[in-house]
Design a protein around this motif. Structure first.
Motif, PDB file in Angstrom:
ATOM      1  N   UNK A 134       0.840  -1.202   0.000  1.00  0.00           N
ATOM      2  CA  UNK A 134       0.000   0.000   0.000  1.00  0.00           C
ATOM      3  C   UNK A 134       0.877   1.254   0.000  1.00  0.00           C
ATOM      4  N   UNK A 135       0.586   2.258  -0.851  1.00  0.00           N
ATOM      5  CA  UNK A 135       1.463   3.438  -0.984  1.00  0.00           C
ATOM      6  C   UNK A 135       1.271   4.457   0.148  1.00  0.00           C
ATOM      7  N   UNK A 136       1.463   4.026   1.395  1.00  0.00           N
ATOM      8  CA  UNK A 136       1.285   4.950   2.522  1.00  0.00           C
ATOM      9  C   UNK A 136       2.277   6.095   2.480  1.00  0.00           C
ATOM     10  N   UNK A 137       3.446   5.862   1.866  1.00  0.00           N
ATOM     11  CA  UNK A 137       4.474   6.906   1.794  1.00  0.00           C
ATOM     12  C   UNK A 137       4.319   7.792   0.559  1.00  0.00           C
ATOM     13  N   UNK A 138       3.252   7.617  -0.182  1.00  0.00           N
ATOM     14  CA  UNK A 138       3.001   8.439  -1.374  1.00  0.00           C
ATOM     15  C   UNK A 138       1.632   9.102  -1.237  1.00  0.00           C
ATOM     16  N   UNK A 139       1.539  10.219  -0.538  1.00  0.00           N
ATOM     17  CA  UNK A 139       0.242  10.855  -0.259  1.00  0.00           C
ATOM     18  C   UNK A 139      -0.552  11.169  -1.522  1.00  0.00           C
ATOM     19  N   UNK A 140       0.128  11.615  -2.597  1.00  0.00           N
ATOM     20  CA  UNK A 140      -0.598  11.973  -3.812  1.00  0.00           C
ATOM     21  C   UNK A 140      -1.257  10.748  -4.437  1.00  0.00           C
ATOM     22  N   UNK A 141      -0.519   9.642  -4.471  1.00  0.00           N
ATOM     23  CA  UNK A 141      -1.067   8.420  -5.035  1.00  0.00           C
ATOM     24  C   UNK A 141      -2.206   7.875  -4.160  1.00  0.00           C
ATOM     25  N   UNK A 142      -2.045   7.989  -2.842  1.00  0.00           N
ATOM     26  CA  UNK A 142      -3.105   7.530  -1.939  1.00  0.00           C
ATOM     27  C   UNK A 142      -4.370   8.385  -2.104  1.00  0.00           C
ATOM     28  N   UNK A 143      -4.172   9.690  -2.353  1.00  0.00           N
ATOM     29  CA  UNK A 143      -5.317  10.561  -2.592  1.00  0.00           C
ATOM     30  C   UNK A 143      -6.033  10.189  -3.879  1.00  0.00           C
ATOM     31  N   UNK A 144      -5.266   9.789  -4.926  1.00  0.00           N
ATOM     32  CA  UNK A 144      -5.891   9.346  -6.170  1.00  0.00           C
ATOM     33  C   UNK A 144      -6.720   8.095  -5.935  1.00  0.00           C
ATOM     34  N   UNK A 145      -6.196   7.168  -5.120  1.00  0.00           N
ATOM     35  CA  UNK A 145      -6.969   5.983  -4.779  1.00  0.00           C
ATOM     36  C   UNK A 145      -8.245   6.363  -4.024  1.00  0.00           C
ATOM     37  N   UNK A 146      -8.130   7.365  -3.157  1.00  0.00           N
ATOM     38  CA  UNK A 146      -9.278   7.834  -2.383  1.00  0.00           C
ATOM     39  C   UNK A 146     -10.369   8.369  -3.322  1.00  0.00           C
ATOM     40  N   UNK A 147      -9.982   9.275  -4.245  1.00  0.00           N
ATOM     41  CA  UNK A 147     -10.964   9.911  -5.132  1.00  0.00           C
ATOM     42  C   UNK A 147     -11.601   8.879  -6.061  1.00  0.00           C
ATOM     43  N   UNK A 148     -10.795   7.999  -6.636  1.00  0.00           N
ATOM     44  CA  UNK A 148     -11.339   6.995  -7.556  1.00  0.00           C
ATOM     45  C   UNK A 148     -12.209   5.981  -6.816  1.00  0.00           C
ATOM     46  N   UNK A 149     -11.906   5.718  -5.553  1.00  0.00           N
ATOM     47  CA  UNK A 149     -12.751   4.831  -4.752  1.00  0.00           C
ATOM     48  C   UNK A 149     -14.123   5.449  -4.540  1.00  0.00           C
ATOM     49  N   UNK A 150     -14.148   6.761  -4.293  1.00  0.00           N
ATOM     50  CA  UNK A 150     -15.433   7.440  -4.127  1.00  0.00           C
ATOM     51  C   UNK A 150     -16.238   7.362  -5.416  1.00  0.00           C
ATOM     52  N   UNK A 151     -15.598   7.619  -6.554  1.00  0.00           N
ATOM     53  CA  UNK A 151     -16.289   7.565  -7.838  1.00  0.00           C
ATOM     54  C   UNK A 151     -16.826   6.162  -8.114  1.00  0.00           C
TER      55      UNK A 151
END
Length: 929
Positions: A134-151
């Motif tokens: 899991x990309x815990x050390x990559x905040x930008x990538x984790x945020x992309x996962x967050x937004x796409x999960x919502x969609x």
């Protein structure tokens, strides 16, 4: 304990061990252990034990819970971010708590724009190879996962692309964990939305209230916000005019990126044909893979012919590709061309613009479906319109839900507005006809005899058919409607000509031109038949599943309306009976609502005692109006006691209550206690009977009896007593004369003494008879009353010089001497009043018979009586009322037209011995009224 109970206790213990408490989320499932077990295991696997990082899971859970119509999940997981359970935080995550400010910012985070969402997908698609951690050390990538999960969770137009981007960036094990987590969030939302009674635990509410920023956000949250927030996401990421969220725009975007990637790494000339072929295969596969219908029409050719359709469109319409390509899609409209949205779509095609419309279309098998059509124009490099892309979805269920909602709202509005029963039935029939094309609807109700049907509403049926269907016997073999009513089950006849009982029902249907009939029984909540909802058509027609569902739905609505009408009629009759009973009774009725401390009272109560005003407390009013000497006794009596009193126990007490004029009435109070569903005292009902006149009458009767006793005693002492004393003295003298020498007895003296003694005895007998006549004026024989009244009139005439006469040609035999005595006393009182107070010169006493009733009338020519209806009655008049009531009669007193007064006692005809042969013979000779 059985196995199920052990399992439920085991689940409860596991949940408590995990959370230190039992969340309300799980409490509702414990009555069904299997459900509780399933819910708890899903929570463990998909959420609690899911290796996804705690912060990511809880932030995503909180953000997604904004779209849930029950705030439970939102509040619960906000609390988890504020005070996380250490057992749920990974070893490498550090402190898990979030500040209230951070959480508020998360809740207010706006929906991304379309371009922002595409950028987030680009970031995920650029990950190569997929991440094994899991990309815990990559905040930008984790945020992309967050937004796409919502969609993906909201299932917007780009949901499939977002899901594919997530799978592209993460190794299968992590993408599957994320999908599992999203599935559980959806399950949690469904669970809480279906259990609106689910509330936040007190400790959670207290925790959120202690954080001003969160408390403010939660306070302004409303169930409608979930829909609004969802719409913001859909509108933010969907391109204008493209209901599919820019599916082809996204495809164009991906192909452009792919071309750019290829051109940057290879010579543009090499592999060009392969690239084009590959791109075409990708585009075709994408179109075939989507779950919605895709059409491409040539805008340069006449009439916009279809040049491409995908397999989803074929499945949706039932037509094969070769039957579609080359044609304009208006053939899906069949004969149903009168739709406003068709004009909207034509206008967009003429202007070369995009539009979204919803039309009624028809499949190859003739069944109707609602088709949501989104048209998007395609231009070439020179800006010329070349094609139209149409994204088409079957939205029949959604449209039906909207229609059902509108229909329910329309009917509810009509019910709440008090729309008449006939209009409500017409509304249901009209809606049924609009929902089932080319069918006529009718509602038949069970007639009052319970054995036949009558036509209640059939606006489109011919008068002849309505007449034929009036009072049709409820028998299985008569017609479709009577079969449904008699068997309490649906009857569908697609073609009457082909039906097995056509020889029975065909003549009636043929006469009206009916070819098919669907009948649904209208049942009450107790499964009693109320009537039948029928659909008729002049052509053969078999209902679809949707139409059968609608038929059942409309029958249920009709049942609600009919039962409501029946209940309203029963309530109206009950209220009318109660109103008449309250008007007929002389009792003062009151009803105290013990919970709200409000009091209702009837007209009699209001006329006599008034009632609490708006500012007066109920208890205070009673304390002020009950006589001070009776207050303590009344308040402490079982009649007014609530605690410890049985529901059906009736209190009874007498006391004095103040009238409107300030005087006190003696009342007898009867009370009844009523309790609510929880067994708590709810209402105290009472009835007051005014005993004032009765008590005064009883007192005066006792006084009269005492005076009569005193008079009789005096008469006995002064009259009979003196005579007896004289007789005793004469007897003594007679005895003394006899005791002397017989030879010297003076016979003349003895005769003189004996004569005086005889006269004294006769005087004494007359005095005794006079006393007896006063105590019981009517002789105990069959004709005593007429003799007594005649004697009374003669005595009045002799004593007072008044022309008093009695009219009744022959004696009247009474069944009971008590009746004759009461009538004599009434006549005696009326005549005495006419002489003493009326100053009458002529008095007429008349006994007559008419209309199965007897009357004794006393008429005089005196000064008359007051004409005021409420004039106070003296003791004599009240006594006459009392005596008349004792024999089942009534007193009527009023002035005569030519002056004077008339007193009439009307009493039942059965008081007289009408079976007496002698009486029957003389009845025709009696004077009539």
């Amino acid at each position: 304990m059985n196995g199920v109970a052990i399992q439920a206790d085991s689940i409860r213990q596991e949940i408590f061990d995990r959370f230190g408490t039992i969340p309300s989320f799980f409490e509702l499932s414990f009555p069904t252990p299997e459900l509780a077990w399933d819910l708890w295991r899903q929570a463990q696997v998909a959420y609690l034990d899911n290796p996804l990082p705690f912060r990511f899971k809880e932030r995503l859970f909180v953000y997604l819970s904004r779209f849930c119509n029950n705030p439970y999940c939102l509040g619960r997981h906000v609390a988890m971010l504020l005070t996380p359970n250490p057992a749920t935080i990974g070893a490498n995550e550090g402190p898990g708590a979030h500040s209230a400010t951070d959480i508020a910012a998360l809740l207010d985070a706006p929906a991304p724009s379309r371009q922002e969402l595409l950028s987030q997908m680009d970031r995920l698609n650029d990950v190569d190879p997929p991440l094994e951690q899991w990309p815990s050390d990559q905040p930008a990538l984790e945020q992309s996962l967050f937004v796409c999960s919502v969609a993906t969770f909201l299932r917007i137009g780009e949901a499939d692309l977002c899901s594919a981007a997530i799978r592209s960036a993460l190794a299968p094990v992590w993408s599957q964990r994320l999908e599992l987590f999203l599935a559980f969030v959806r399950r949690a939302h469904d669970w809480t939305e279906s259990h609106r009674e689910l509330k936040l635990e007190p400790e959670i509410t207290a925790l959120l209230s202690a954080q001003p920023a969160l408390a403010k956000w939660m306070d302004r949250w409303r169930p409608g916000d979930a829909v609004r927030l969802k719409n913001e996401w859909h509108q933010g990421v969907t391109a204008p005019g493209d209901a599919m969220g820019g599916f082809f725009g996204e495809m164009e975007h991906e192909l452009t990126r792919w071309r750019t990637f290829r051109n940057g790494k290879q010579d543009a000339a090499s592999g060009t044909n392969d690239d084009i072929a590959l791109l075409m295969r990708i585009q075709n596969l994408a179109m075939q893979a989507t779950q919605v219908g895709v059409l491409i029409a040539d805008a340069r050719a006449p009439d916009f012919p279809v040049v491409y359709c995908n397999s989803s469109f074929e499945k949706m319409t039932g037509y094969r590709s070769e039957e579609i390509v080359g044609r304009n899609c208006r053939f899906l409209q069949a004969d149903d061309r009168d739709q406003f949205e068709i004009h909207v779509m034509r206008q967009a095609l003429r202007q070369g613009s995009a539009c979204t419309v919803t039309l009624r279309n028809y499949r190859k098998d003739g069944s109707m479906f609602w088709n949501e059509i989104s048209l998007s124009p395609i231009h070439n490099d020179r800006g010329e319109l070349t094609h139209y892309v149409s994204i088409e979805r079957d939205v029949t269920e959604r449209q039906q839900s909207l229609t059902d909602l509108k229909r329910e709202r329309l009917l509810l509005d009509a019910l709440s507005d008090g729309t008449p029963f006939d209009e409500l039935l017409r509304l249901i029939v009209t809606q049924a006809e609009s929902s089932c094309a080319r069918m006529s609807a009718a509602i038949f109700l069970i007639d009052d005899d319970g054995q036949s049907l009558r036509c209640a509403c059939a606006p489109r049926l011919s008068p002849e058919l309505r007449c034929r269907m009036e009072r049709v016997p409820i028998e299985p073999g008569v017609c479709c409607c009577t079969f449904a009513a008699s068997q309490r089950q649906r009857q569908i006849i697609p073609d009457i000509h082909l039906h097995e009982r056509s020889e029975l029902i065909h003549p009636l249907a043929k006469a009206a031109g009916i070819r098919s009939c669907w009948a649904e029984p209208i049942l009450s909540t107790q499964r009693d038949v109320l009537g039948v909802l029928s659909m008729f058509s002049t052509h053969a027609a078999r209902p679809s599943e949707t139409e059968l569902s609608l038929l059942s739905h409309f029958a249920q609505l009709a049942g609600v309306v009919i039962q409501r009408s029946q209940a309203a009629r029963r309530l109206a009759k009950s209220e009318e009976r109660l109103r008449l009973a309250l008007r007929a009774t002389n009792d003062a009725i009151w009803d105290i609502d013990l919970l709200r401390q409000r009091m209702w009272w009837n007209e009699v109560f209001d006329e006599q005692f008034g009632g609490p005003s708006g500012d007066t407390d109920v208890d205070t009013w009673w304390h002020q109006h009950i006589h001070p000497d009776d207050l303590r006794r009344v308040i402490s009596s079982p009649s007014r006691t609530v605690e410890g009193r049985a529901d059906d126990s009736k209190g009874l007490i007498e006391y004095r209550l103040m009238r409107r004029d300030g005087t006190y009435a003696v009342v007898k109070e009867r009370t009844l206690l009523s309790r609510d569903a929880e067994g708590q005292p709810a209402r105290l009902l009472g009835a007051l009977t005014d005993l004032t006149q009765r008590r005064a009458l009883e007192k005066e009767v006792l006084e009269i009896a005492a005076a009569q006793s005193w008079r009789i005693g005096n008469d006995l002492h002064d009259g009979v007593g003196q005579e007896l004393t004289g007789m005793g003295m004469l007897a003594d003298a007679l005895g003394a004369s006899i005791d002397r020498d017989v030879t010297s007895v003076d016979l003349a003296s003895l005769r003189r003494i004996a004569g005086k003694l005889r006269e004294s005895v006769h005087r004494t007998l007359r005095q005794v008879r006079t006393l007896a006549r006063g105590m019981n004026p009517v002789d105990v024989d069959r004709h005593g009353l007429t003799s007594a009244l005649t004697e009374m009139c003669d005595r009045i005439r002799e004593l007072h010089g008044v022309n008093c006469r009695f009219e009744c040609d022959r004696p009247v035999p009474f069944r009971e001497n008590q009746t004759a005595t009461q009538l004599y006393r009434i006549a005696q009182e009326a005549v005495t009043n006419a002489v003493r107070h009326g100053e009458a010169a002529n008095i007429r006493v008349r006994l007559g018979f008419r209309d199965d009733q007897w009357s004794l009338r006393i008429q005089d020519d005196g000064v008359g009586i007051s004409k005021k209806p409420n004039a106070d009655r003296g003791m004599g008049l009240r006594t006459m009322d009392y005596r008349a009531g004792q024999i089942g009669g009534q007193i009527q007193i009023g002035p005569r037209p030519d002056g004077g007064t008339e007193v009439a006692c009307i009493f039942p005809g059965d008081a007289v011995a009408q079976d007496d042969e002698e009486f029957i013979a003389l009845l025709s000779d009696l004077p009539t009224e």
